[in-house]
Design a protein around this motif. Structure first.
Motif, short mmCIF file in Angstrom:
data_model
loop_
_atom_site.label_atom_id
_atom_site.label_comp_id
_atom_site.label_asym_id
_atom_site.label_seq_id
_atom_site.Cartn_x
_atom_site.Cartn_y
_atom_site.Cartn_z
N VAL A 121 0.86 -1.18 0.00
CA VAL A 121 0.00 0.00 0.00
C VAL A 121 0.91 1.24 0.00
O VAL A 121 1.67 1.45 0.94
CB VAL A 121 -0.93 0.03 1.23
N PHE A 122 0.82 2.03 -1.06
CA PHE A 122 1.61 3.25 -1.19
C PHE A 122 0.72 4.44 -0.82
O PHE A 122 -0.37 4.60 -1.37
CB PHE A 122 2.15 3.40 -2.61
N LEU A 123 1.20 5.26 0.09
CA LEU A 123 0.39 6.35 0.62
C LEU A 123 1.07 7.70 0.39
O LEU A 123 2.27 7.85 0.58
CB LEU A 123 0.21 6.14 2.14
N CYS A 124 0.25 8.67 -0.02
CA CYS A 124 0.69 10.06 -0.12
C CYS A 124 -0.34 10.93 0.61
O CYS A 124 -1.53 10.86 0.30
CB CYS A 124 0.82 10.50 -1.57
N ILE A 125 0.10 11.70 1.59
CA ILE A 125 -0.79 12.61 2.33
C ILE A 125 -0.36 14.04 2.02
O ILE A 125 0.78 14.42 2.30
CB ILE A 125 -0.70 12.36 3.85
N SER A 126 -1.26 14.81 1.43
CA SER A 126 -0.89 16.16 1.02
C SER A 126 -2.11 16.95 0.59
O SER A 126 -3.12 16.37 0.17
CB SER A 126 0.10 16.08 -0.16
N ARG A 127 -2.00 18.26 0.67
CA ARG A 127 -2.97 19.09 -0.04
C ARG A 127 -2.81 18.79 -1.52
O ARG A 127 -1.70 18.57 -2.00
CB ARG A 127 -2.71 20.57 0.24
N LEU A 128 -3.89 18.79 -2.25
CA LEU A 128 -3.85 18.38 -3.65
C LEU A 128 -3.40 19.54 -4.53
O LEU A 128 -4.19 20.19 -5.22
CB LEU A 128 -5.21 17.84 -4.08
N LEU A 129 -2.09 19.76 -4.50
CA LEU A 129 -1.46 20.84 -5.26
C LEU A 129 -0.41 20.25 -6.20
O LEU A 129 0.27 19.28 -5.86
CB LEU A 129 -0.77 21.83 -4.30
N LYS A 130 -0.26 20.87 -7.35
CA LYS A 130 0.71 20.38 -8.34
C LYS A 130 2.13 20.36 -7.77
O LYS A 130 2.88 19.42 -8.01
CB LYS A 130 0.66 21.26 -9.59
N GLU A 131 2.49 21.41 -7.01
CA GLU A 131 3.86 21.50 -6.53
C GLU A 131 4.16 20.55 -5.37
O GLU A 131 5.31 20.48 -4.92
CB GLU A 131 4.19 22.95 -6.15
N LYS A 132 3.17 19.82 -4.92
CA LYS A 132 3.39 18.74 -3.96
C LYS A 132 3.76 17.44 -4.68
O LYS A 132 3.99 16.41 -4.05
CB LYS A 132 2.16 18.52 -3.09
N GLY A 133 3.78 17.47 -6.03
CA GLY A 133 4.12 16.28 -6.80
C GLY A 133 2.97 15.30 -6.92
O GLY A 133 3.18 14.11 -7.19
N ILE A 134 1.75 15.79 -6.75
CA ILE A 134 0.57 14.91 -6.77
C ILE A 134 0.38 14.28 -8.16
O ILE A 134 0.05 13.10 -8.28
CB ILE A 134 -0.69 15.69 -6.36
N HIS A 135 0.61 15.07 -9.20
CA HIS A 135 0.48 14.53 -10.56
C HIS A 135 1.47 13.39 -10.77
O HIS A 135 1.12 12.34 -11.34
CB HIS A 135 0.72 15.63 -11.59
N GLU A 136 2.70 13.58 -10.32
CA GLU A 136 3.72 12.54 -10.50
C GLU A 136 3.38 11.28 -9.71
O GLU A 136 3.55 10.16 -10.22
CB GLU A 136 5.09 13.09 -10.06
N PHE A 137 2.90 11.45 -8.48
CA PHE A 137 2.50 10.29 -7.69
C PHE A 137 1.38 9.53 -8.38
O PHE A 137 1.40 8.30 -8.48
CB PHE A 137 2.04 10.72 -6.29
N ALA A 138 0.40 10.28 -8.89
CA ALA A 138 -0.75 9.65 -9.53
C ALA A 138 -0.34 8.90 -10.80
O ALA A 138 -0.77 7.76 -11.02
CB ALA A 138 -1.81 10.70 -9.86
N GLN A 139 0.50 9.51 -11.63
CA GLN A 139 0.87 8.86 -12.88
C GLN A 139 1.73 7.62 -12.64
O GLN A 139 1.52 6.58 -13.28
CB GLN A 139 1.64 9.84 -13.77
#
Length: 369
Positions: free
Chosen positions: A196-214
């Protein structure tokens, strides 16, 4: 001593500064917490710590000159009434306006904590470059009056000196983030059977959310049983992820949970913690994950790189590099035992460097408390 701590978001006084405020009270000081009234429970929770809450009308986002000027005048009035011996501010607007207000109000000892650089420092050219220049000059004005400036990582400190925001002669201290409560975020066993891979963050581009999702979508195709969880609020603003994009990720198998009140269950149930941020002060969520004994995958950038001894308690990857992020995450699927051994190393590293009691001692010694 009478101390005023100024923040830009009410609940952050409890969630991010609570242990520090308690330490100040326990040391015999009279402590005031100044912030906007973002939550009806903040004053009551602070009172239980022995801290007096004072509502301060600080706009957390936006650059409206009239509203910001109104905030400055309000802070001056509040500080003139409280008459603190020392003021400590954190986050951009409290640091700028809190420092200036404290000087005008006659406060002798003024301190600031730079907890991250944010959107304004993302680009130094184009339209955002204008914002960068404005914020830089405002920081310079506010920090000029500071007795000492505390940074969460050396990269931010060096940038402030290079950009002449502060003088190289200014007293600066590296605090190693805000610290983590090792008892609250206690060690939990790692489940390596179903990763299980977890990322906790505000959903902002500069948090690398796009990269984590892809990277997660790519791995989900190869390893259907693996799980990828994205936890955090949808943050409205120029850097936010669209709700349509979030729905597309969900359709691809990513579990987009939204905000949770207590992240400990999420950390307890994850195998590896991932944060591919573009830049941080020191990411609090990574420290919490380390404290619970989790391996870390994060970026080789300011604030993040200090939390990982590459190959020992996790992996560092370049900013915005989806293939290498995916490769680092895949290692834990192919070698399940890595998560446990690296998680142990994370916990040891957190105890040594990021225990909140050590960080609070650094802050209070800097302030002469």
């Amino acid at each position: 001593m009478r101390i005023a701590v100024i923040g830009g978001y009410g609940p952050s006084l409890i969630n991010f500064r609570g242990s520090m405020l308690r330490a100040m009270v326990e040391a015999g000081h009279e402590v005031y917490g100044l912030a906007p009234l973002d939550s009806s429970t903040v004053a009551e929770e602070l009172a239980r710590m022995g801290v007096k809450f004072v509502e301060a009308p600080i706009q957390r986002t936006g650059m409206n000159p009239l509203k910001d000027l109104s905030s400055l005048f309000a802070l001056i009035k509040i500080l003139q009434e409280i008459k603190p011996d020392t003021v400590l501010s954190y986050t951009i607007k409290p640091v700028i306006y809190g420092s200036i207000a404290a000087k005008i109000a006659g406060v002798k000892s003024i301190y600031s904590m730079i907890t991250g650089l944010g959107y304004a420092f993302g680009q130094t050219s184009g339209k955002r470059g204008l914002l960068f220049k404005l914020v830089k000059s405002m920081y310079r004005a506010g920090l000029y009056f500071n007795k000492a400036v505390m940074f969460q990582n050396p990269d931010d400190r060096n940038l402030f000196v290079e950009q002449s925001i502060i003088s190289n002669k200014k007293n600066t201290v590296i605090t190693n983030g805000s610290g983590v409560d090792m008892k609250h975020f206690a060690k939990a066993s790692v489940n390596t059977e179903t990763p299980v891979f977890l990322c906790i963050s505000r959903l902002l581009k500069e948090k690398g959310i796009h990269e984590f999702a892809q990277a997660s979508l790519n791995l989900k195709i190869k390893y259907p049983d693996a799980r990828f969880r994205l936890v955090g609020p949808h943050d409205h603003g120029p850097d936010s992820i669209s709700e349509e994009q979030i729905r597309l990720w969900q359709s691809g198998g990513i579990e987009c949970i939204g905000p949770v009140n207590d992240v400990r269950n999420e950390l307890k149930n994850c195998t590896v913690y991932v944060l591919p941020s573009y830049r941080e002060g020191t990411p609090r969520s990574v420290l919490e994950a380390m404290s619970t004994g989790r391996a870390i995958v994060t970026t080789d950038t300011a604030g993040c790189r200090e939390t990982v001894l590459n190959g020992l308690n996790g992996y560092l990857v370049p900013v915005k590099d989806i293939p290498l992020l995916e490769e680092a995450m895949e290692k834990f699927i192919l070698q399940p035992d890595l998560a446990e051994s690296m998680g142990e190393a994370s916990l040891s590293y957190a105890v040594k460097k990021y225990d909140v009691t050590k960080v609070n001692t650094t802050i209070m010694n800097t302030m002469g408390l």
